[in-house]
Scaffold this active site. Structure first.
Site, mmCIF file in Angstrom:
data_model
loop_
_atom_site.group_PDB
_atom_site.id
_atom_site.type_symbol
_atom_site.label_atom_id
_atom_site.label_comp_id
_atom_site.label_asym_id
_atom_site.label_seq_id
_atom_site.Cartn_x
_atom_site.Cartn_y
_atom_site.Cartn_z
ATOM 1 N N ARG A 83 69.918 41.320 -62.983
ATOM 2 C CA ARG A 83 70.664 41.847 -64.145
ATOM 3 C C ARG A 83 71.589 40.734 -64.628
ATOM 4 O O ARG A 83 72.345 40.160 -63.830
ATOM 5 C CB ARG A 83 71.459 43.099 -63.776
ATOM 6 N N ASN B 29 81.590 45.151 -71.468
ATOM 7 C CA ASN B 29 81.419 46.419 -70.749
ATOM 8 C C ASN B 29 80.283 47.193 -71.421
ATOM 9 O O ASN B 29 79.713 46.749 -72.425
ATOM 10 C CB ASN B 29 82.718 47.224 -70.747
ATOM 11 N N LYS B 30 79.990 48.342 -70.878
ATOM 12 C CA LYS B 30 78.878 49.165 -71.371
ATOM 13 C C LYS B 30 78.907 49.309 -72.894
ATOM 14 O O LYS B 30 79.978 49.483 -73.487
ATOM 15 C CB LYS B 30 78.964 50.532 -70.688
ATOM 16 N N ASP C 200 82.087 44.485 -66.896
ATOM 17 C CA ASP C 200 81.032 43.782 -66.161
ATOM 18 C C ASP C 200 81.286 42.281 -66.099
ATOM 19 O O ASP C 200 80.754 41.586 -65.236
ATOM 20 C CB ASP C 200 79.674 44.053 -66.808
ATOM 21 N N GLN D 201 75.671 57.321 -67.877
ATOM 22 C CA GLN D 201 76.483 57.127 -66.670
ATOM 23 C C GLN D 201 77.720 58.024 -66.685
ATOM 24 O O GLN D 201 78.253 58.378 -65.632
ATOM 25 C CB GLN D 201 76.925 55.661 -66.549
#
Ligand code: MRU
Length: 364
Positions: free
Chosen positions: A89, A252-253, A242, A201
């Site tokens: 990832r 981030n997401k 992240d 999530q």
């Protein structure tokens, strides 16, 4: 969830060739443990999101290298495995951080059992992560205490995106750590949980883990945040990350950036729970420099759920609909009120971060 003993990854006490994880793909419908018996299993668990969340991805890679060393401790083979795990990832920088840390053990190895040395360091990565999350919680709770003092008798409303909870780390989480500590201190706290399409999530992991811990929460669709903010229903936004650059840009997401814009427009503080392991000291301009993972179109075209007790995938789009699926976005530092780290809270800037981590001054 936040019990002292809770962990998201551990070495099997009865069989040291097996690493145990929670198969997060099955939550909230089923709590099932999954065995990693090889580095390839660790790679699959990261890429296919049995485990996810920046700190847990890093820890899984560390244990993957341990499993590789059990199989073939030669340096060349270990470096090849490290490359494969690194590619699993691209966005979460903890992956690189953990792999580089373990590979320093590999490169310095001079006799004895390499796997034993890696096992000790992988375990240390996990133990340290719990302390880091707890530190974020201890510092971040001051923000919630200050809000609580301004509105006695009313809950502190926190909005969060994705899952930056215990499930994304080893325990406590990053964005959720201040919430869990607030709960322990008897502060009335309530969390707005963004659903977080496409992988959900928020609805599948954050709502589940908050429920396990008895934290009051309400699930909302991703687009509801701005409306809630306009109506005074959000006191503070806290998200995870992240990868955060040394200049304070926050990956981030996907969708985090839009929450930051809405928070800015409504004068609502926007904070990021930031373990130091998630700081990318080599990057400054997050939009230009952070690689953004693009994932399978099926995550967008289908939704995953339960039907009559069985897991089901349902297609919601017309066949052949063109789809793009960017998994992360970057929130520029100017939209971030502050970074909550294990060493304290700082401005989202190079000066702010170096103030807390002066030992990185020469390395950035
Ligand atoms: O794709 P995921 O589920 O790995 O994304 C996770 C997030 O974006 C989290 O908010 C981030 O990793 C912080 S975890 C403490």
């Amino acid at each position: 969830m936040t019990a002292e003993t809770f962990r998201t990854i551990w070495l099997d006490a009865d069989d040291p060739s097996v690493v145990k994880i929670i198969d997060q793909r099955l939550l909230p419908h089923e709590f099932k443990l999954h065995d990693l018996g090889s580095w390839q299993d660790a790679e699959t668990a990261i890429a296919d999101m049995y485990v996810r969340g920046a700190p847990l991805i890093g820890a899984t890679a560390a244990w993957g290298l341990y499993l590789a060393a059990l199989e073939s401790p030669e340096s060349v083979a270990m470096h090849a495995v490290a490359d494969r795990l690194l590619a699993a990832r691209p966005t979460a920088v903890n992956l690189r951080w953990a792999i580089e840390r373990i590979m320093r053990v590999v490169d310095a190895h001079a006799g004895g059992e390499l796997a034993d040395e890696i096992r000790r360091d992988a375990q240390a990565i996990c133990d340290e992560d719990v302390e880091i999350s707890r530190g974020i919680g201890e510092h971040g709770v001051a923000l919630l205490e200050a809000i609580a003092a301004r509105k006695p008798g009313e809950p502190v409303n926190v909005l969060t995106h994705c899952n930056a909870g215990a499930l994304a780390t080893i325990n406590y989480g990053t964005a959720t750590a201040p919430v869990y500590i607030a709960q322990q201190r008897g502060i009335d706290v309530h969390v707005w949980v963004d659903e977080t399409r496409p992988r959900n999530q928020g609805s599948q992991l954050t709502a589940w883990e908050l429920a396990q811990s008895g934290v009051p929460h309400t699930l909302i669709v991703d687009n509801a945040g701005g409306h809630l903010m306009q109506h005074g229903l959000v006191d503070i936004v806290i998200v995870g990350t992240d990868r955060t650059t040394r200049c304070g840009d926050v990956a981030n997401k996907i969708g985090t950036y839009l929450k930051a814009l809405a928070a800015f427009d409504n004068d609502i503080p926007f904070y990021v729970g930031l373990p130091s392991t998630t700081i990318d000291w080599r990057s400054c301009d997050g939009v230009a420099e952070i690689p953004i993972e693009e994932r399978d179109a099926e995550e967008v075209s289908h939704v995953h759920g339960m039907r009559e007790g069985a897991p089901t995938m349902v297609r919601t789009t017309a066949p052949g609909t063109p789809i793009s699926n960017y998994a992360f976005d970057v929130t520029p530092a100017r939209l971030v009120t502050g970074l909550i780290t294990e060493r304290g809270i700082c401005a989202a800037s190079e000066d702010g971060l170096l103030g807390l981590f002066p030992e990185m001054r020469d390395r950035s």
